[in-house]
Design an enzyme around this catalytic site. Structure first.
Site, PDB file in Angstrom:
ATOM      1  N   LYS A   8      34.446  10.711 -18.561  1.00 45.85           N
ATOM      2  CA  LYS A   8      34.487   9.051 -18.897  1.00 45.85           C
ATOM      3  C   LYS A   8      33.820   8.595 -17.405  1.00 45.85           C
ATOM      4  CE  LYS A   8      37.951   9.085 -22.237  1.00 45.85           C
ATOM      5  NZ  LYS A   8      39.002   8.434 -22.766  1.00 45.85           N
ATOM      6  N   GLU A  16      35.554   4.369 -27.419  1.00 46.03           N
ATOM      7  CA  GLU A  16      35.418   3.436 -26.294  1.00 46.03           C
ATOM      8  C   GLU A  16      33.897   2.746 -26.430  1.00 46.03           C
ATOM      9  OE1 GLU A  16      36.403   5.879 -23.103  1.00 46.03           O
ATOM     10  OE2 GLU A  16      38.601   5.998 -24.004  1.00 46.03           O
ATOM     11  N   HIS A  20      31.892   7.735 -29.379  1.00 42.95           N
ATOM     12  CA  HIS A  20      33.237   7.735 -28.847  1.00 42.95           C
ATOM     13  C   HIS A  20      34.105   6.320 -29.137  1.00 42.95           C
ATOM     14  CE1 HIS A  20      36.678   7.318 -26.043  1.00 42.95           C
ATOM     15  NE2 HIS A  20      36.586   8.982 -25.862  1.00 42.95           N
TER      16      HIS A  20
END
Ligand code: PGA
Length: 253
Positions: free
Chosen positions: A11, A100, A98
């Site tokens: 990340k 996010e 993803h």
């Protein structure tokens, strides 16, 4: 048989020096301790992948990927990176969708279908993420929600192309929360997704597609989670930032 994969999603973490230290540790531990045919993929911040290539070249089990690409090949899209750029560095993998990215950058199933397409057109392997929120999990048809993510972003692909995709099932309620799906919950969803792939593409193709579990995978729970017959490995966030934990997870696969 689907390929066994353990991937680390860093990340937006680690400075340059920290990233070099982490990759060195992981390379050494994997070289010394990991046997068998598991593929390890590191997804560092894209800024570092070019440098990290020379660090992983002596560890054939380890590949690199980027956490995102834009859905166009080039042009006036300030701040974005493209599939041809990633390909030109010899980087093989890209995370697509993803949770996010879906949540904070409004990535829809339609946009993700475009990202999958441009990745495949450039010879990259998309690691396509899917998964339901806690609210959706409480709905009776939570499996239908995740299956629909596959339908809308992947099912336009032909049988040749779908085999080049890796799927990561990541229940949103388990990401970074310390709450994991139980091994039974993970296996149940993985089986549902494989059955869904099988209905569209047939069982031989479906059984060759790697389906990874993600969401608070750690050194202590990896072996149990990976024991499910449809769980081909993991996509690891927090624990991939610690070389020892990440290596133990790789060894559990
Ligand atoms: P986590 O993240 O392991 O920190 O829960 C997983 C992911 O987001 O890929």
């Amino acid at each position: 048989m689907a390929k066994k994969i353990v991937a680390g999603n860093w990340k937006m973490n680690k400075t340059y020096e920290e990233a070099l230290a982490l990759v060195s540790e992981v390379v050494n531990m994997v070289k010394d301790e990991v046997t068998g045919d598991v593929r390890v993929i590191l997804f560092p911040p894209a800024l570092y992948v070019s440098t990290l290539r020379s660090y992983v070249k002596d560890a054939p089990a380890i590949s690199l990927g980027v956490q995102n690409i834009y859905q166009k090949a080039s042009g006036a899209y300030t701040g974005e990176i493209s599939a041809p750029m990633v390909k030109s560095l010899g980087i093989q993998y890209v995370l697509v969708g993803h949770s996010e990215r879906r949540e904070y950058f409004d990535e829809t199933n339609e946009v993700l279908a475009e990202k999958v397409n441009i990745a495949l057109e450039n010879g990259l392997t998309p690691v396509f993420c899917c998964g339901e929120s806690l609210q959706q999990r409480q709905n009776e048809d939570y499996k239908g929600f995740v299956k629909n993510q596959l339908t809308e972003s992947l099912f336009h692909l032909g049988p040749e192309e779908i085999q080049k995709v890796v799927i990561a099932y990541e229940p949103i309620w388990a990401i970074g929360t310390g709450l994991t799906a139980s091994a039974e919950q993970a296996q149940e969803m993985h089986k549902a997704l494989r059955d869904h792939l099988s209905e569209k593409y047939g069982s031989p193709i479906a059984s060759g597609i790697s389906i990874l579990y993600g969401g608070s995978v750690g050194a202590g729970n990896a072996a149990e989670l990976f024991a499910g017959p449809d769980v081909d490995g993991g996509l690891v966030g927090g624990a991939s930032l610690k070389s020892r934990d990440f290596t133990e997870i790789i060894k559990a696969r």
